[in-house]
Design a protein around this motif. Structure first.
Motif, PDB file in Angstrom:
ATOM      1  N   LEU A 267     -10.537 -13.386 -82.273  1.00 59.20           N
ATOM      2  CA  LEU A 267      -9.410 -14.087 -81.650  1.00 59.20           C
ATOM      3  C   LEU A 267      -8.148 -13.240 -81.672  1.00 59.20           C
ATOM      4  O   LEU A 267      -7.443 -13.134 -80.658  1.00 59.20           O
ATOM      5  CB  LEU A 267      -9.154 -15.422 -82.359  1.00 59.20           C
ATOM      6  N   LEU A 268      -7.850 -12.631 -82.811  1.00 55.90           N
ATOM      7  CA  LEU A 268      -6.657 -11.790 -82.885  1.00 55.90           C
ATOM      8  C   LEU A 268      -6.777 -10.589 -81.949  1.00 55.90           C
ATOM      9  O   LEU A 268      -5.811 -10.206 -81.287  1.00 55.90           O
ATOM     10  CB  LEU A 268      -6.404 -11.340 -84.324  1.00 55.90           C
TER      11      LEU A 268
ATOM     12  N   GLN B 123     -13.720 -16.272 -72.781  1.00 56.80           N
ATOM     13  CA  GLN B 123     -14.231 -15.182 -71.937  1.00 56.80           C
ATOM     14  C   GLN B 123     -13.978 -13.818 -72.576  1.00 56.80           C
ATOM     15  O   GLN B 123     -14.844 -12.937 -72.546  1.00 56.80           O
ATOM     16  CB  GLN B 123     -13.581 -15.234 -70.559  1.00 56.80           C
ATOM     17  N   GLU B 124     -12.787 -13.643 -73.136  1.00 57.74           N
ATOM     18  CA  GLU B 124     -12.433 -12.356 -73.725  1.00 57.74           C
ATOM     19  C   GLU B 124     -13.273 -12.070 -74.971  1.00 57.74           C
ATOM     20  O   GLU B 124     -13.716 -10.938 -75.174  1.00 57.74           O
ATOM     21  CB  GLU B 124     -10.937 -12.341 -74.065  1.00 57.74           C
ATOM     22  N   ILE B 125     -13.519 -13.075 -75.778  1.00 54.00           N
ATOM     23  CA  ILE B 125     -14.366 -12.902 -76.967  1.00 54.00           C
ATOM     24  C   ILE B 125     -15.785 -12.535 -76.558  1.00 54.00           C
ATOM     25  O   ILE B 125     -16.417 -11.662 -77.161  1.00 54.00           O
ATOM     26  CB  ILE B 125     -14.324 -14.160 -77.850  1.00 54.00           C
TER      27      ILE B 125
ATOM     28  N   ARG C 204     -19.526  -8.148 -76.393  1.00 55.80           N
ATOM     29  CA  ARG C 204     -20.620  -7.784 -75.484  1.00 55.80           C
ATOM     30  C   ARG C 204     -21.684  -8.874 -75.418  1.00 55.80           C
ATOM     31  O   ARG C 204     -22.877  -8.599 -75.429  1.00 55.80           O
ATOM     32  CB  ARG C 204     -21.220  -6.447 -75.878  1.00 55.80           C
ATOM     33  N   GLY C 205     -21.200 -10.138 -75.404  1.00 60.21           N
ATOM     34  CA  GLY C 205     -22.084 -11.281 -75.265  1.00 60.21           C
ATOM     35  C   GLY C 205     -22.741 -11.748 -76.551  1.00 60.21           C
ATOM     36  O   GLY C 205     -23.458 -12.741 -76.564  1.00 60.21           O
ATOM     37  N   ARG C 206     -22.490 -11.056 -77.642  1.00 52.48           N
ATOM     38  CA  ARG C 206     -23.104 -11.407 -78.921  1.00 52.48           C
ATOM     39  C   ARG C 206     -22.511 -12.683 -79.508  1.00 52.48           C
ATOM     40  O   ARG C 206     -23.204 -13.463 -80.149  1.00 52.48           O
ATOM     41  CB  ARG C 206     -22.942 -10.245 -79.903  1.00 52.48           C
ATOM     42  N   VAL C 207     -21.204 -12.906 -79.297  1.00 52.05           N
ATOM     43  CA  VAL C 207     -20.535 -14.093 -79.828  1.00 52.05           C
ATOM     44  C   VAL C 207     -20.077 -14.950 -78.666  1.00 52.05           C
ATOM     45  O   VAL C 207     -19.332 -14.495 -77.805  1.00 52.05           O
ATOM     46  CB  VAL C 207     -19.318 -13.707 -80.706  1.00 52.05           C
ATOM     47  N   ARG C 208     -20.554 -16.164 -78.653  1.00 49.27           N
ATOM     48  CA  ARG C 208     -20.131 -17.142 -77.638  1.00 49.27           C
ATOM     49  C   ARG C 208     -19.471 -18.294 -78.379  1.00 49.27           C
ATOM     50  O   ARG C 208     -20.150 -19.130 -78.951  1.00 49.27           O
ATOM     51  CB  ARG C 208     -21.309 -17.605 -76.816  1.00 49.27           C
ATOM     52  N   MET C 209     -18.165 -18.277 -78.369  1.00 48.83           N
ATOM     53  CA  MET C 209     -17.417 -19.277 -79.121  1.00 48.83           C
ATOM     54  C   MET C 209     -17.391 -20.589 -78.357  1.00 48.83           C
ATOM     55  O   MET C 209     -17.053 -20.624 -77.183  1.00 48.83           O
ATOM     56  CB  MET C 209     -16.001 -18.772 -79.396  1.00 48.83           C
TER      57      MET C 209
END
Length: 118
Positions: free
Chosen positions: A13-14, A29-31, A36-41
């Protein structure tokens, strides 16, 4: 902020706010892009984390706007968040440098003395 390493959602997030303010969906979207798609918050996780970071003074609400009749907050990195992110980046650089040093040392052939068993 403590000297403990940042948890991954906080770090992401930071990092997502380091270059420009973003609203919730933009952060999701930015996360996704940063990881690279590994983390979908998920939305619930995001807004819980944003509330926590606001309370810690690491981020701030830049502005509130109305889009299609819905209120939307735009979040920005606070100075304390910039300092925390810079410190975490330095900590991670040091860990990576040590890992690379140790990996390189492991691949360096060990000199054998004459007559030593193979």
């Amino acid at each position: 902020m403590s000297d403990r390493p940042l948890q991954e959602p906080t770090l992401l997030l930071l990092t997502a706010l380091a270059d420009e303010p973003r609203h919730g969906y933009g952060l999701i979207q930015e996360i996704d892009a940063i990881s690279r798609g590994r983390v979908r918050m998920r939305t619930g996780t995001l807004y819980g984390a944003l509330d926590r970071l606001l309370g810690q003074g690491l981020i701030r609400v830049e502005r509130e706007e109305v889009v299609d009749g819905r209120a939307r907050k735009v979040y920005a990195l606070a100075e304390a968040g910039r300092i925390a992110l810079a410190a975490e980046a330095e900590r991670l650089r040091a860990v990576v440098a040590e890992a690379e040093r140790r990996l390189a040392a492991r691949h360096t052939p060990v000199a054998r003395t004459k007559g030593a068993l193979a």
